[in-house]
Design a protein around this motif. Sequence first.
Motif, short mmCIF file in Angstrom:
data_model
loop_
_atom_site.label_atom_id
_atom_site.label_comp_id
_atom_site.label_asym_id
_atom_site.label_seq_id
_atom_site.Cartn_x
_atom_site.Cartn_y
_atom_site.Cartn_z
N GLY A 171 0.83 -1.21 0.00
CA GLY A 171 0.00 0.00 0.00
C GLY A 171 0.86 1.25 0.00
N MET A 172 1.94 1.26 0.82
CA MET A 172 2.81 2.43 0.87
C MET A 172 3.55 2.60 -0.46
SD MET A 172 2.05 3.76 3.57
CE MET A 172 3.10 5.07 4.14
N ARG A 173 3.89 1.50 -1.09
CA ARG A 173 4.56 1.60 -2.39
C ARG A 173 3.63 2.24 -3.41
NH1 ARG A 173 6.62 -4.40 -2.67
NH2 ARG A 173 7.92 -4.33 -0.83
N GLN A 174 2.34 1.85 -3.35
CA GLN A 174 1.40 2.45 -4.28
C GLN A 174 1.28 3.94 -4.00
OE1 GLN A 174 0.40 2.54 -7.23
NE2 GLN A 174 -0.81 0.67 -7.25
N ARG A 175 1.32 4.33 -2.72
CA ARG A 175 1.31 5.75 -2.39
C ARG A 175 2.55 6.43 -2.98
NH1 ARG A 175 -2.20 7.26 1.98
NH2 ARG A 175 -3.29 5.41 2.73
N ALA A 176 3.69 5.74 -2.88
CA ALA A 176 4.92 6.31 -3.41
C ALA A 176 4.81 6.50 -4.92
CB ALA A 176 6.10 5.41 -3.08
N MET A 177 4.20 5.52 -5.59
CA MET A 177 4.03 5.64 -7.04
C MET A 177 3.16 6.84 -7.37
SD MET A 177 4.30 3.08 -9.78
CE MET A 177 2.65 2.54 -10.02
N ILE A 178 2.11 7.02 -6.59
CA ILE A 178 1.24 8.17 -6.82
C ILE A 178 2.05 9.45 -6.62
CG2 ILE A 178 -0.77 9.41 -5.94
CD1 ILE A 178 -1.99 6.67 -5.28
N ALA A 179 2.92 9.43 -5.59
CA ALA A 179 3.75 10.60 -5.35
C ALA A 179 4.67 10.88 -6.53
CB ALA A 179 4.58 10.39 -4.08
N VAL A 180 5.24 9.81 -7.11
CA VAL A 180 6.10 9.99 -8.28
C VAL A 180 5.30 10.61 -9.42
CG1 VAL A 180 7.46 8.82 -10.04
CG2 VAL A 180 7.64 8.11 -7.66
N ALA A 181 4.08 10.08 -9.62
CA ALA A 181 3.24 10.59 -10.70
C ALA A 181 2.86 12.04 -10.47
CB ALA A 181 2.00 9.72 -10.84
N LEU A 182 2.68 12.41 -9.19
CA LEU A 182 2.25 13.77 -8.88
C LEU A 182 3.40 14.76 -8.89
CD1 LEU A 182 -0.22 13.29 -5.92
CD2 LEU A 182 -0.74 13.73 -8.31
N SER A 183 4.63 14.25 -8.91
CA SER A 183 5.78 15.11 -8.67
C SER A 183 5.84 16.29 -9.63
CB SER A 183 7.07 14.28 -8.76
OG SER A 183 7.21 13.76 -10.06
N CYS A 184 5.33 16.12 -10.83
CA CYS A 184 5.46 17.21 -11.80
C CYS A 184 4.17 17.95 -11.98
CB CYS A 184 5.91 16.67 -13.13
SG CYS A 184 7.27 15.61 -12.91
N ASN A 185 3.27 17.77 -11.01
CA ASN A 185 2.05 18.54 -11.07
C ASN A 185 1.26 18.30 -12.34
OD1 ASN A 185 0.55 20.17 -9.56
ND2 ASN A 185 2.09 21.80 -9.44
N PRO A 186 0.94 17.06 -12.65
CA PRO A 186 0.22 16.80 -13.90
C PRO A 186 -1.22 17.25 -13.80
CG PRO A 186 0.36 14.79 -12.62
CD PRO A 186 1.11 15.84 -11.85
N LYS A 187 -1.84 17.45 -14.97
CA LYS A 187 -3.26 17.81 -14.97
C LYS A 187 -4.11 16.56 -14.93
CE LYS A 187 -2.55 21.91 -17.81
NZ LYS A 187 -1.43 21.67 -18.75
N ILE A 188 -3.53 15.49 -15.51
CA ILE A 188 -4.30 14.26 -15.62
C ILE A 188 -3.50 13.12 -15.00
CG2 ILE A 188 -5.32 12.61 -17.24
CD1 ILE A 188 -5.49 14.94 -19.23
N LEU A 189 -4.17 12.29 -14.25
CA LEU A 189 -3.53 11.11 -13.70
C LEU A 189 -4.23 9.88 -14.27
CD1 LEU A 189 -1.45 10.12 -11.54
CD2 LEU A 189 -3.37 9.95 -9.98
#
Lengths: 284, 574
Positions: free
Chosen positions: B160-178
């Motif tokens: 679960g924490m790894r999935q959170r980390a992945m979300i964090a990686v995806a969010l790192s550049c402030n995307p508009k779409i996930l």
Amino acid sequence: MTSALAATRMNVPWSRFLGRHMTLAIGAATLGLFLAVALAAPLISPYDPIYQDAAVRLAMPSLAHPFGTDNFGRDILSRVIWGTRIDLQIAVIGVVFPFLIGTFIGTVAGFFGGIVDTVFMRLVDIILAFPFLVLMLSIIAILGPGLSSFYIAMALVGWVSYARLIRAQMLVLKSSDYAVAAVSLGFSRARIMFRHLLPNAVAGSIVFSMSDAVLVLLNGAAISYLGLGVQPPVAEWGVMVAEGQSFITTAWWITLFPGLSIVVLAFGFSLLGDGLGEWLGVNE
Amino acid sequence: MSGPVLSIRDLTVKVPIDGETRTLIDAVSFDLARGEILGLVGESGSGKSMICRALVKLLPSPAIAITGGTVLLDGKDLATLSEDAMRAVRGAEIGMIFQNPTSHLDPVMRIGDQIAEGIRYHQGFDPREARAAAVEILGQVGFPDPARQYDNYPHEFSGGMRQRAMIAVALSCNPKILIADEPTTALDVTIQAQILRLLMDLRDKRGLSIILITHDLGIVAQTCDSIAVLRNGQLLEHGPKRRVLAEPQHAYTVSLLKSHPSMPEESGGTPLTPAALPIALQPLLEIDDLVVRFPAPGLGIFKKGKTEIAAVNGVSLRIMPGETVGIVGESGSGKSTLARAILGLTPLTSGHVSFAGSDLAQQRRQTLAKLRTEAAMVFQDPYNALNPRLTIGDMLAEVLKVQGNTPAARIPERVGELLDLVELDRAFATRRPRSLSGGQCQRAGIARALAVDPKLIIADECVAALDVTIQAQIIDLFRDLKTRMNLTLLFIAHDLAIVRNLCDRVVVMYRGEIVEEGRCDAVFANPRHAYTAALIGAIPDIDPDKPLPRGDLPPRSEPKAAPVVRGQPLISMQ
């Protein structure tokens, strides 16, 4: 993988199959050619390979002797053709026995693990600790020179790579669900090992055996070159290269043609190995 | 919500196979508004992942190409963008998270650095600023101590924490779409609820638009604003969540909704009452204070002696002939180890397992012989459970031959009967597992279990790897088989809804121990243990008005024998 094999056989026309597996096709064709030459040696060789004609010693390649003659006046083309028989035999026998021994030991070691595994794998380590040729030479020196000594030495030393390959596969496969299922259905260990796991483990080794054939071929040539393998006057490419060595500056054809044959045959094996790997999906 | 962030028109993806061109995505059009969560629903092979890969042009093979349509992101057509320009879009404007966080995180790079890397690359921050930004994002996705956890590696975290980390990686550049591709499929149900909640929070806080790919309609009902149903690369239905769920237009959507296990079934929904129960006084299977321990993973350099982990810790259970018992629990709770211990496939550390009156610990030989001829197992991964080199017919024939109860001449006939039993066409006897679908493979696996003519079948997560409609079919098959053949069924699952549909009795396992057991309806209606309640509460319901629960576990009482490193699950026996 067999299913892929069967499917290929059933549905795909040969032309398309060859188009998709060029490497395999070229490798198989090369080996087929050598095999044909070996089988047809008595029919196609223009001279007796060990007949010495003092009149044409060290003759340049010409129409009468397309590959020239050696210092005893023997026809190089005929010797290369007859040598195909010996060298193919070396490559095949030199691979088959290590393959069988190594596969069996690897299967048993990987499947049972524990003490069996430890004993065999330490044995592998011991054999690998010696330089390959040194070990080969000492065994042949003990047994006395000759091809059969070479085969025995190959079998004693060459199995280690196969044992390691198969063992690694078995370690993975024995924990697969179908292995567990087989245990839970009351299958005997021998049945699980040899009927269920081994066929799934062996593809990688088959591919490796092709590149191994190249090494065996070169080893055989090297051993013969050192005078411990095939004995003169029998025509064998390694022996011919060795014999031609002293004339390399004046009569290059004596070494060139047998040397080239070794290279082309090795090339064929290696293409076949790559092609098989692609076809059996070993790298997937 | 304003105008669409992303607008897809007639997106078509094709691949040439064997001289002909197959259409993978067939003229799909939809819009994604700012702050909208769109659920892309469909079974495996429906093209839901392919669409998302086409959006960012990360198609799995160079042969697969976008052949038509436009993908407008803020007025830019991504379909015609060059590879260099695309690289700026990926990450910066569209972030992606995947099903398996473990394989998408770099195992030798600190979690924080993986996040900071994107920030530095796309936003040009210096290392100090990037670190500060990464720590902040880690906090946002729910890391309790982001400044310290920045320096941890992926393996130090739970799934679960790894999935959170992945979300964090995806969010790192402030995307508009996930784009979230089955983000919770590999996770336990309580963790799933937490991750879904996180995604919704992020949407609210950042105005993120999310495309959520999933096969679980419950997830869609709980989290999405609109639903798009896909099948064979075609968009069958697209609309607001409530309308699609309440009045599905397409027949396929109706069947998808029907096969969702939380839907009350019209017939046969109530578990069969085992009428024969009082007659058989002798339990078929009796487990008494069973303990199975394994050596702890890792090198115990700093500890003296061997650390052991108890996968099963003092379990007692009685199963009567003809009963269907469900064992539920999260990964690492010891369900599979229990199953293997019962069948004598894993050594028992202490305690007793007795099958049909003979004790596995004391009369091992005799009991094993009995187990091998009267009990069988069905596995989770249908492909891995069948020998890829044997045809289905050969495989069944071999079992019959080894079991020795069927005369050789009758074996082909019996193979046919077995295939009939599991509702597979007899022609499948000549096929190999690779040319079968997952559901067909699982049926073949069940046929193999039936070939021994068992009294007991242990099914270990046997539908977890299958699509929902196939799941429903396999469950129906089990229900049918157990009445027809008077089977005793031990059904292991992490999906409570399935257990509720099939089983008479349920056993809840948590960290190697049984925390609750009882009749299915009673346990589900009135869970007594807090863990059971949390498990039941965390199932996303298909009714959008039932709120998604938080998925918090009760405060755990640390088990004595289980040293837990930073919230890692005990051990995953799958």
